[in-house]
Design an enzyme around this catalytic site. Structure first.
Site, PDB file in Angstrom:
ATOM      1  N   ARG A 137      12.109  -0.145  -2.170  1.00  0.00           N
ATOM      2  CA  ARG A 137      12.273   0.811  -1.063  1.00  0.00           C
ATOM      3  C   ARG A 137      13.677   1.418  -1.037  1.00  0.00           C
ATOM      4  O   ARG A 137      13.844   2.542  -0.577  1.00  0.00           O
ATOM      5  CB  ARG A 137      11.970   0.122   0.266  1.00  0.00           C
ATOM      6  CG  ARG A 137      10.481  -0.022   0.509  1.00  0.00           C
ATOM      7  CD  ARG A 137      10.220  -0.740   1.810  1.00  0.00           C
ATOM      8  NE  ARG A 137       8.830  -0.565   2.224  1.00  0.00           N
ATOM      9  CZ  ARG A 137       8.318  -1.089   3.326  1.00  0.00           C
ATOM     10  NH1 ARG A 137       9.092  -1.820   4.122  1.00  0.00           N
ATOM     11  NH2 ARG A 137       7.056  -0.889   3.647  1.00  0.00           N
TER      12      ARG A 137
ATOM     13  N   LYS B 292      -8.249  -8.176   6.873  1.00  0.00           N
ATOM     14  CA  LYS B 292      -8.893  -7.450   7.969  1.00  0.00           C
ATOM     15  C   LYS B 292      -9.876  -6.420   7.420  1.00  0.00           C
ATOM     16  O   LYS B 292      -9.652  -5.816   6.381  1.00  0.00           O
ATOM     17  CB  LYS B 292      -7.844  -6.722   8.810  1.00  0.00           C
ATOM     18  CG  LYS B 292      -6.990  -7.638   9.662  1.00  0.00           C
ATOM     19  CD  LYS B 292      -7.673  -8.065  10.957  1.00  0.00           C
ATOM     20  CE  LYS B 292      -7.729  -6.966  11.991  1.00  0.00           C
ATOM     21  NZ  LYS B 292      -8.488  -7.388  13.187  1.00  0.00           N
TER      22      LYS B 292
ATOM     23  N   GLY C   7       2.445  -2.318   0.676  1.00  0.00           N
ATOM     24  CA  GLY C   7       2.190  -3.684   1.101  1.00  0.00           C
ATOM     25  C   GLY C   7       1.784  -4.556  -0.066  1.00  0.00           C
ATOM     26  O   GLY C   7       2.341  -4.451  -1.155  1.00  0.00           O
TER      27      GLY C   7
ATOM     28  N   GLY D 192       1.132  -0.214   6.176  1.00  0.00           N
ATOM     29  CA  GLY D 192       0.466   0.240   7.395  1.00  0.00           C
ATOM     30  C   GLY D 192       0.429   1.761   7.480  1.00  0.00           C
ATOM     31  O   GLY D 192      -0.576   2.351   7.875  1.00  0.00           O
TER      32      GLY D 192
HETATM   33  C1  3PG Z   1       6.557  -2.209   6.901  1.00  0.00           C
HETATM   34  O1  3PG Z   1       7.176  -2.967   6.153  1.00  0.00           O
HETATM   35  O2  3PG Z   1       5.323  -2.230   7.021  1.00  0.00           O
HETATM   36  C2  3PG Z   1       7.338  -1.167   7.641  1.00  0.00           C
HETATM   37  O3  3PG Z   1       8.690  -1.291   7.378  1.00  0.00           O
HETATM   38  C3  3PG Z   1       7.054  -1.232   9.119  1.00  0.00           C
HETATM   39  O4  3PG Z   1       7.414  -2.486   9.626  1.00  0.00           O
HETATM   40  P1  3PG Z   1       6.688  -3.037  10.913  1.00  0.00           P
HETATM   41  O5  3PG Z   1       5.261  -3.312  10.516  1.00  0.00           O
HETATM   42  O6  3PG Z   1       7.436  -4.279  11.298  1.00  0.00           O
HETATM   43  O7  3PG Z   1       6.755  -1.975  11.978  1.00  0.00           O
END
Ligand code: 3PG
Ligand code: MG
Length: 400
Positions: free
Chosen positions: A36, A196, A357, A380
């Site tokens: 990132r 999920k 993710g 997300g």
């Molecule tokens: C992540 O790693 O999914 C983003 O940086 C957002 O983080 P968060 O889910 O804690 O808001």
């Protein structure tokens, strides 16, 4: 993209607040994956080359108040190495000391604010706090695609108070996700995994794809909805009925929905969700039919027959989106399903976009990242984008 980007502004002599997503995995103060940070470099370097001074800001983790173990100091250090210039780490993100440090900046200087989430006002989207952040700069750039689904002070609210544009990473993520969803090539295959049952994404992708491949923990919710015994496997109870409806709907009018025909199981005692556990020890690991999971066993991966069926389908695709691993890939005996799917995505000549993710981590770790078209930096956020939702961090930026 329909939003203004850094290409549309002249940052010379300006202080630019760049919201990045430097929420990176840390072990102590060691960064275990700096993807990132590297992903934000094009934006940061471009702004520096064009004479800006940068105020770089991010959250890290989910602290409740100030917490030295979630300081961005190690990140500032890594950023400094990557940029090849000093990055001054500040002890907070607002307040007189920060204001003074920012005021003293010259073109080409970079400061890094401390973790925005050390202030509760960040996550509540507090206007006063957003205004304080905005007061540090002349221009707001959002390059934090990974946090674009959050309507927080620094990801969305502060855009009200400054000229607000997207960074290059934000632009690229939106472009790739839009392309994979909307370009005309077929077949279009979506691969979904994780625990999920990602119902919103399924319902949205059902309208677009030719094949929906389901693996990972969420597969058991669907197998159960088909009336199969899933033993001690994970079940997303809340979404059981919706899963049933999706099965009925796809059977009637498509797309083709693929579920595991065999799975790798062990006893629940063998599965410990700790980063230190890399193997199942002391419990048998075996392949069983997805229609005959014994009562005391839980599924941890898709089986070899399933991998072949899924792989064949993926190799024929012209467009692929993938979000979520096929099994508990952190444990060696459950990694093969995810590995073979990653291999198939890499082998295909499809345009392929892998959601952030866990699936992004898996494809990196397995060495296929440079054989897919795009790996998202947001988990997300990419899911919500695939769901067709408007992301607050993007919506808040100025239109072209
Ligand atoms: C992540 O790693 O999914 C983003 O940086 C957002 O983080 P968060 O889910 O804690 O808001
Ligand atoms: Mg998250």
């Amino acid at each position: 993209m329909s939003k203004r980007t850094i290409r549309d502004i002249n940052p010379r002599g300006k202080r630019v607040f760049v919201r990045v997503d430097f929420n990176v995995p840390l072990e102590g103060d060691r960064i275990t994956d700096d993807t990132r940070i590297r992903a934000a470099l094009p934006t940061l370097i471009d702004l520096l080359n064009r004479g800006a001074a940068l105020v770089v800001a991010s959250h890290l983790g989910r602290p409740k108040g100030p917490d030295p173990s979630q300081s961005l100091a190690p990140v500032a250090k890594r950023l400094s190495e990557l940029l090849g210039k000093p990055v001054k780490m500040l002890s907070d993100c607002v307040g007189p000391e920060v204001e003074a440090a920012v005021k003293a900046m010259k073109p080409g200087d970079v400061v890094m604010l401390e973790n925005l989430r050390f202030h509760a006002e960040e996550e509540t989207g507090d206007e006063g706090f957003a205004k304080q952040l905005a007061g540090l700069a002349d221009i707001y750039v959002n390059d934090a695609f990974g946090a674009a689904h959050r309507a927080h002070a620094s990801t969305a609210v502060m855009a009200k108070f400054l000229p607000s544009v997207a960074g290059l990473l934000m632009g690229k993520e939106v472009e790739m996700l839009t392309k994979v969803l909307d370009s005309p090539e077929r077949p279009f295959v979506a691969i979904l995994g994780g625990v999920k049952a990602k119902i919103g994404v399924i319902e949205s992708l059902m309208q677009k794809v030719d094949t929906l491949i389901i693996g990972g923990g969420m597969a058991y919710t669907f197998l159960k909805a088909q009336g199969k015994e899933i033993g001690a496997s994970v079940l997303d109870e809340e979404n059981s009925e919706t899963a049933q409806r999706i099965l009925e709907q796809t059977a009637k009018s498509g797309p083709k929905l693929m579920l595991p025909v065999d799975v790798v199981v062990t006893t629940p005692a063998g599965v410990k969700f700790k980063p230190s556990i890399k193997f199942v020890e002391g419990s048998p690991v075996e392949v069983v039919s997805a229609s005959a999971i014994p009562a005391d066993r839980m599924g941890g991966d898709i089986g070899p027959e399933t991998r072949k069926l899924y792989g064949d389908e993926i190799r024929k695709a012209k467009r692929v989106v993938w979000n979520g691993p096929m099994g508990i890939f952190e444990i060696a005996q459950f990694a093969e399903g995810t590995r073979e799917i990653a291999q198939a995505v890499a082998d295909s000549d499809a345009m392929s976009v892998v959601g952030g993710g866990d699936s992004a981590a898996a494809i990196e770790q397995m060495g296929f990242a440079d054989r897919v078209t795009h790996v998202c930096t947001g988990g997300g956020a990419s899911l919500e984008f695939l769901e067709g939702k408007e992301l607050p961090g993007i919506a808040a930026l100025q239109d072209k």
